[in-house]
Motif scaffolding. Structure first.
Motif, PDB file in Angstrom:
ATOM      1  N   LEU A  63      41.347   1.736 -26.896  1.00 42.55           N
ATOM      2  CA  LEU A  63      40.886   2.708 -25.900  1.00 42.55           C
ATOM      3  C   LEU A  63      39.365   2.666 -25.736  1.00 42.55           C
ATOM      4  CD1 LEU A  63      43.133   5.872 -26.440  1.00 42.55           C
ATOM      5  CD2 LEU A  63      43.513   3.852 -25.000  1.00 42.55           C
ATOM      6  N   VAL A  64      38.644   2.459 -26.820  1.00 44.30           N
ATOM      7  CA  VAL A  64      37.186   2.382 -26.722  1.00 44.30           C
ATOM      8  C   VAL A  64      36.759   1.119 -25.983  1.00 44.30           C
ATOM      9  CG1 VAL A  64      35.056   2.127 -28.085  1.00 44.30           C
ATOM     10  CG2 VAL A  64      36.770   3.817 -28.744  1.00 44.30           C
ATOM     11  N   SER A  65      37.513   0.031 -26.168  1.00 44.46           N
ATOM     12  CA  SER A  65      37.153  -1.231 -25.514  1.00 44.46           C
ATOM     13  C   SER A  65      37.300  -1.166 -24.001  1.00 44.46           C
ATOM     14  CB  SER A  65      38.007  -2.378 -26.064  1.00 44.46           C
ATOM     15  OG  SER A  65      39.355  -2.281 -25.616  1.00 44.46           O
ATOM     16  N   LEU A  66      38.143  -0.257 -23.509  1.00 49.20           N
ATOM     17  CA  LEU A  66      38.317  -0.072 -22.066  1.00 49.20           C
ATOM     18  C   LEU A  66      37.325   0.989 -21.602  1.00 49.20           C
ATOM     19  CD1 LEU A  66      42.217  -0.099 -21.836  1.00 49.20           C
ATOM     20  CD2 LEU A  66      40.635  -1.972 -21.328  1.00 49.20           C
ATOM     21  N   GLU A  67      36.171   0.555 -21.162  1.00 53.74           N
ATOM     22  CA  GLU A  67      35.091   1.483 -20.848  1.00 53.74           C
ATOM     23  C   GLU A  67      35.410   2.335 -19.614  1.00 53.74           C
ATOM     24  OE1 GLU A  67      30.985  -0.396 -22.212  1.00 53.74           O
ATOM     25  OE2 GLU A  67      32.109  -1.791 -20.929  1.00 53.74           O
ATOM     26  N   THR A  68      34.926   3.567 -19.634  1.00 56.47           N
ATOM     27  CA  THR A  68      35.248   4.515 -18.562  1.00 56.47           C
ATOM     28  C   THR A  68      34.027   5.344 -18.165  1.00 56.47           C
ATOM     29  OG1 THR A  68      36.055   5.993 -20.317  1.00 56.47           O
ATOM     30  CG2 THR A  68      37.711   4.746 -19.077  1.00 56.47           C
ATOM     31  N   PRO A  69      32.988   4.709 -17.643  1.00 62.29           N
ATOM     32  CA  PRO A  69      31.860   5.513 -17.156  1.00 62.29           C
ATOM     33  C   PRO A  69      32.290   6.404 -16.003  1.00 62.29           C
ATOM     34  CG  PRO A  69      31.613   3.193 -16.515  1.00 62.29           C
ATOM     35  CD  PRO A  69      32.785   3.263 -17.447  1.00 62.29           C
ATOM     36  N   SER A  70      31.780   7.619 -15.978  1.00 70.54           N
ATOM     37  CA  SER A  70      32.137   8.568 -14.917  1.00 70.54           C
ATOM     38  C   SER A  70      31.881   7.953 -13.550  1.00 70.54           C
ATOM     39  CB  SER A  70      31.308   9.846 -15.048  1.00 70.54           C
ATOM     40  OG  SER A  70      31.472  10.426 -16.318  1.00 70.54           O
ATOM     41  N   GLY A  71      32.831   8.132 -12.637  1.00 70.78           N
ATOM     42  CA  GLY A  71      32.669   7.670 -11.273  1.00 70.78           C
ATOM     43  C   GLY A  71      33.123   6.252 -11.013  1.00 70.78           C
ATOM     44  N   ASP A  72      33.547   5.541 -12.045  1.00 70.02           N
ATOM     45  CA  ASP A  72      34.000   4.158 -11.880  1.00 70.02           C
ATOM     46  C   ASP A  72      35.520   4.157 -11.711  1.00 70.02           C
ATOM     47  OD1 ASP A  72      34.751   1.446 -12.205  1.00 70.02           O
ATOM     48  OD2 ASP A  72      32.971   1.043 -13.413  1.00 70.02           O
ATOM     49  N   ALA A  73      35.973   4.184 -10.462  1.00 66.04           N
ATOM     50  CA  ALA A  73      37.402   4.315 -10.179  1.00 66.04           C
ATOM     51  C   ALA A  73      38.208   3.123 -10.677  1.00 66.04           C
ATOM     52  CB  ALA A  73      37.615   4.508  -8.675  1.00 66.04           C
ATOM     53  N   ASP A  74      37.661   1.930 -10.587  1.00 67.51           N
ATOM     54  CA  ASP A  74      38.396   0.740 -11.019  1.00 67.51           C
ATOM     55  C   ASP A  74      38.651   0.769 -12.520  1.00 67.51           C
ATOM     56  OD1 ASP A  74      38.460  -0.204  -8.433  1.00 67.51           O
ATOM     57  OD2 ASP A  74      36.696  -1.483  -8.673  1.00 67.51           O
ATOM     58  N   ARG A  75      37.619   1.081 -13.291  1.00 63.36           N
ATOM     59  CA  ARG A  75      37.805   1.144 -14.744  1.00 63.36           C
ATOM     60  C   ARG A  75      38.679   2.333 -15.137  1.00 63.36           C
ATOM     61  NH1 ARG A  75      32.876  -1.554 -14.407  1.00 63.36           N
ATOM     62  NH2 ARG A  75      32.750  -3.340 -15.851  1.00 63.36           N
ATOM     63  N   ALA A  76      38.557   3.430 -14.394  1.00 61.91           N
ATOM     64  CA  ALA A  76      39.419   4.588 -14.662  1.00 61.91           C
ATOM     65  C   ALA A  76      40.886   4.222 -14.467  1.00 61.91           C
ATOM     66  CB  ALA A  76      39.038   5.756 -13.754  1.00 61.91           C
ATOM     67  N   ALA A  77      41.172   3.384 -13.478  1.00 63.60           N
ATOM     68  CA  ALA A  77      42.552   2.976 -13.216  1.00 63.60           C
ATOM     69  C   ALA A  77      43.102   2.131 -14.350  1.00 63.60           C
ATOM     70  CB  ALA A  77      42.621   2.208 -11.902  1.00 63.60           C
ATOM     71  N   VAL A  78      42.286   1.207 -14.855  1.00 68.13           N
ATOM     72  CA  VAL A  78      42.737   0.354 -15.966  1.00 68.13           C
ATOM     73  C   VAL A  78      42.989   1.202 -17.207  1.00 68.13           C
ATOM     74  CG1 VAL A  78      42.068  -1.519 -17.514  1.00 68.13           C
ATOM     75  CG2 VAL A  78      41.566  -1.690 -15.066  1.00 68.13           C
ATOM     76  N   PHE A  79      42.058   2.087 -17.499  1.00 69.02           N
ATOM     77  CA  PHE A  79      42.220   2.941 -18.675  1.00 69.02           C
ATOM     78  C   PHE A  79      43.416   3.874 -18.505  1.00 69.02           C
ATOM     79  CE2 PHE A  79      41.536   6.684 -21.260  1.00 69.02           C
ATOM     80  CZ  PHE A  79      41.153   6.143 -22.488  1.00 69.02           C
ATOM     81  N   GLY A  80      43.554   4.450 -17.317  1.00 71.90           N
ATOM     82  CA  GLY A  80      44.665   5.371 -17.077  1.00 71.90           C
ATOM     83  C   GLY A  80      46.016   4.708 -17.259  1.00 71.90           C
ATOM     84  N   THR A  81      46.135   3.459 -16.833  1.00 72.55           N
ATOM     85  CA  THR A  81      47.394   2.728 -17.014  1.00 72.55           C
ATOM     86  C   THR A  81      47.690   2.548 -18.496  1.00 72.55           C
ATOM     87  OG1 THR A  81      47.135   1.564 -14.911  1.00 72.55           O
ATOM     88  CG2 THR A  81      48.587   0.558 -16.548  1.00 72.55           C
TER      89      THR A  81
END
Length: 390
Positions: A25-43
């Motif tokens: 989970l830490v390796s999948l970065e999720t900076p606020s406002g980054d929709a693409d990374r949020a999608a990968v992490f959310g999946t």
């Protein structure tokens, strides 16, 4: 019903897989406002929660999808109604975004220290460790054949670090009908739970003046910058008269040239307050300003707002958690946080709320952010035991 001690003993055998999940989970970065990374992490997060949840949803938002997971409660003979489903749901509150820019993980990778307990890396403490803890808590119940007493909802917003401008909408929706709210934010120093939080608001104050030549026709103009300075001075005086208020002018912009009377200016202002009374006084002063200059026009925009959650030492939910923790050999101090979070909303609404149930650690938002593996295991067992019995 699972024995709390058995849940704790089981949790302490799962350090290896927990570390692997934490690192993932830490390796999948999720900076606020980054929709693409949020999608990968959310999946990834949705897949992990789906192993135990009855349903997982990913409602859309401006910065990508948030997440809501549901677990059904069991029917018991000892609930409030004397039989049948327990009334109300338990709401778990978390967030997936972090403050670190993409690429930080390359410079500061997830690392387990030589002590075998301290984990470092961007977001390990605030709050990827908490997401691992809630996954583990539900897994502990599943492994022991137990279920939550009441229905459980987990809300994970992706914009908490910027004030939950959209996530607050989701929080308000799922707070309706909640029996209790457990915030999974990191604890206070010493592992203390949070039973109060200062409120925070961000407001943009804009001024329209009238431009004119600063040397030849200054009297024909109205300086938006001068008006803004006077408004900020007024606001500082208001804040200074309130013992639990804090004000920070974060940015100021305006004007064009030194020889032109400025026709526009604006400031972004941060407010902090510990009580509803101070909150009302500050917001009234800022949101209902009176111009100092007759021809100046003022407008305000609330960028984000979290109400004050005043600390109540006799918090009954905290008493239940500390009593349960004591049966597991844990001591849980109580305190109030100077920072705001999503539980400000539920606490201010009077819903029984406790925050700070994430694993112990330190250095949130900093280069030395760290968290404790043993604390994560213990907190997961505590959460599982609470959900099973309350």
């Amino acid at each position: 019903m699972a024995e709390p001690g058995g849940l704790l003993a089981l949790a302490r055998t799962l350090g290896g897989p927990v570390l692997e999940r934490w690192e993932r989970l830490v390796s999948l970065e999720t900076p606020s406002g980054d929709a693409d990374r949020a999608a990968v992490f959310g999946t990834e997060l949705a897949a992990g929660l789906a192993a135990t949840a009855d349903r997982v949803e990913q409602p859309p938002g401006p910065s990508g999808a948030h997440l809501v997971a549901y677990w059904n409660g069991r029917e018991t003979e000892d609930d409030d109604a004397g039989g049948g489903p327990s009334a109300g749901h338990t709401l778990l509150v978390a967030h997936s975004d972090t403050v670190f820019p993409a690429g930080t993980i390359t410079r500061r990778p997830f690392t387990l220290a030589e002590d075998g307990d301290t984990v470092t890396g961007p977001g390990v403490f605030d709050m990827k460790g908490s997401l691992v803890a809630v996954e583990l808590a539900m897994d502990l119940l599943s492994r022991t054949g137990a279920t939550p007493r009441r229905p459980v909802r987990l809300v994970v917003v992706n914009d908490e670090e910027i004030g939950s401008p959209d996530g607050s909408r989701l929080m308000a929706r799922h707070a309706e009908g909640a029996h209790a709210v457990l915030g999974l934010e990191p604890p206070l120093p010493g592992g203390a739970l949070k039973i109060g939080r200062r409120g925070v608001a961000r407001v943009r104050l804009s001024v329209r003046g009238i431009s004119a030549h600063a040397g030849l026709d200054a009297a024909l103009g109205v300086s938006a910058i001068d008006e803004l300075v006077d408004q900020l001075a007024r606001l500082r005086a208001t804040a200074a008269a309130l013992p639990d208020a804090a004000l920070n002018v974060g940015t100021i912009t305006g004007g064009t040239r030194a020889n032109v009377v400025a026709d526009h200016a604006e400031a972004e202002i941060g407010l902090r307050y510990a009580t509803p009374e101070t909150e009302q006084a500050l917001l009234s002063a800022l949101l209902e300003p009176t111009p100092v200059r007759e021809r100046a026009a003022l407008s305000t925009e609330t960028l984000s707002h979290r109400p004050a959650w005043a600390m109540e030492p006799a918090n009954p939910l905290a008493a239940e958690l500390t009593a349960l923790a004591a049966t597991l050999g844990m001591t849980l101090p109580l305190g109030s946080s100077g920072g705001a979070g999503d539980t400000n909303l539920t606490g201010a609404l009077g819903i029984p709320t406790v925050d700070g149930l994430g694993p112990a650690g330190a250095g949130a938002h900093g280069e030395d952010e760290r968290a404790s593996l043993s604390s994560l295991l213990d907190r997961a067992a505590l959460i599982a035991a609470f959900l099973n019995t309350h």
